[in-house]
Design a protein around this motif. Sequence first.
Motif, short mmCIF file in Angstrom:
data_model
loop_
_atom_site.label_atom_id
_atom_site.label_comp_id
_atom_site.label_asym_id
_atom_site.label_seq_id
_atom_site.Cartn_x
_atom_site.Cartn_y
_atom_site.Cartn_z
N GLU A 1 0.81 -1.23 0.00
CA GLU A 1 0.00 0.00 0.00
C GLU A 1 0.85 1.28 0.00
N GLY A 2 1.76 1.38 0.97
CA GLY A 2 2.58 2.59 1.09
C GLY A 2 3.50 2.77 -0.11
N LEU A 3 3.96 1.67 -0.66
CA LEU A 3 4.87 1.76 -1.80
C LEU A 3 4.16 2.30 -3.04
N VAL A 4 2.89 1.89 -3.19
CA VAL A 4 2.13 2.34 -4.36
C VAL A 4 1.60 3.76 -4.14
N LYS B 1 2.92 -1.38 -9.45
CA LYS B 1 2.44 -2.52 -8.66
C LYS B 1 3.45 -3.65 -8.65
N GLU B 2 4.03 -3.86 -9.82
CA GLU B 2 4.99 -4.95 -9.99
C GLU B 2 6.19 -4.78 -9.05
N GLU B 3 6.73 -3.56 -9.09
CA GLU B 3 7.91 -3.25 -8.28
C GLU B 3 7.56 -3.31 -6.78
N ALA B 4 6.39 -2.75 -6.45
CA ALA B 4 5.94 -2.75 -5.05
C ALA B 4 5.80 -4.18 -4.55
N LYS B 5 5.31 -5.05 -5.42
CA LYS B 5 5.09 -6.43 -5.02
C LYS B 5 6.42 -7.14 -4.75
N THR B 6 7.37 -6.95 -5.64
CA THR B 6 8.68 -7.59 -5.47
C THR B 6 9.32 -7.13 -4.16
#
Length: 250
Positions: free
Chosen positions: A103-106, A113-118
């Motif tokens: 959440e905070g990363l996005v 989303k991809e980067e935040a997920k990794t």
Amino acid sequence: MIQLTNITKSFGRHQVLNKIDLTVQKGEVVVILGPSGSGKTTLLRCVNYLEKPNDGEILIGDYRLNCKHASKKDIYQLRQKSAMVFQQYNLFKHKTALENVMEGLVVVKKLSKEEAKTRSIALLEKVGLGSKLDAYPSQLSGGQQQRVGIARALALEPEVILFDEPTSALDPELVGEVLAVIRKIAKEGITMIVVTHEMGFARDVANHVVFMDGGVIVEEGTPVELFNNPQEERTKQFLKRITPELNYSI
Ligand SMILES: Nc1ncnc2c1ncn2[C@@H]1O[C@H](COP(=O)(O)OP(=O)(O)OP(=O)(O)O)[C@@H](O)[C@H]1O
Ligand SMILES: [Mg+2]
């Protein structure tokens, strides 16, 4: 470095913080101790402006804010510099562990989303929750929820993480796993201010210990100074109450 200067906060006529000065060097772990109502939570909340101080100055890294003249933009900028880990975890109930960290990363860091997920997966693995990515908070133990809270704070890459009694809502057998994670990230050189009653943790991990009472810093020093040779009566009384086995002479 973090430097609080003259931080003052009242609720109505009740002065809760009275001209607090505190310096935390980069990479230091500062533990704040003090009786209930002494202003520990309020101080942490002032550092990231969940409470607005009535007076004083907050320096975090290269960002300095005068509390009397802070604009909305100043406050937004200051908030980017710190992350808080709460006693009650404060996770989004309808989001999975992974989504809570993402959440905070996005939203704040504007990652894809991809980067935040990794990044979020790596952080959850770091706090030992690689197998719980898709679990909702209600499916996690208190200790696991708090570790998600820590991963979420780390994700923001703040200059400082503020922990407000991170283990006090946990069953005793879950305290150790959370303290172990905090210890591990302390070793990585992340600056932390930790309000806790865990004296063993304070002795082992803190570089600096602060004792607050009645809205002021009564005494501060290294763990050895504060625990083995407290100078002030109020500090001795407090330590005697919470660690009676140490036999402070008053
Ligand atoms: N929003 C508020 N409105 C009015 N008074 C408040 C508010 N928040 C805190 N206080 C008061 O400020 C004082 C300090 O509260 P604070 O929560 O900072 O203490 P604390 O040291 O964190 O205590 P504890 O160890 O119980 O968590 C208390 O007397 C409390 O009642
Ligand atoms: Mg508190």
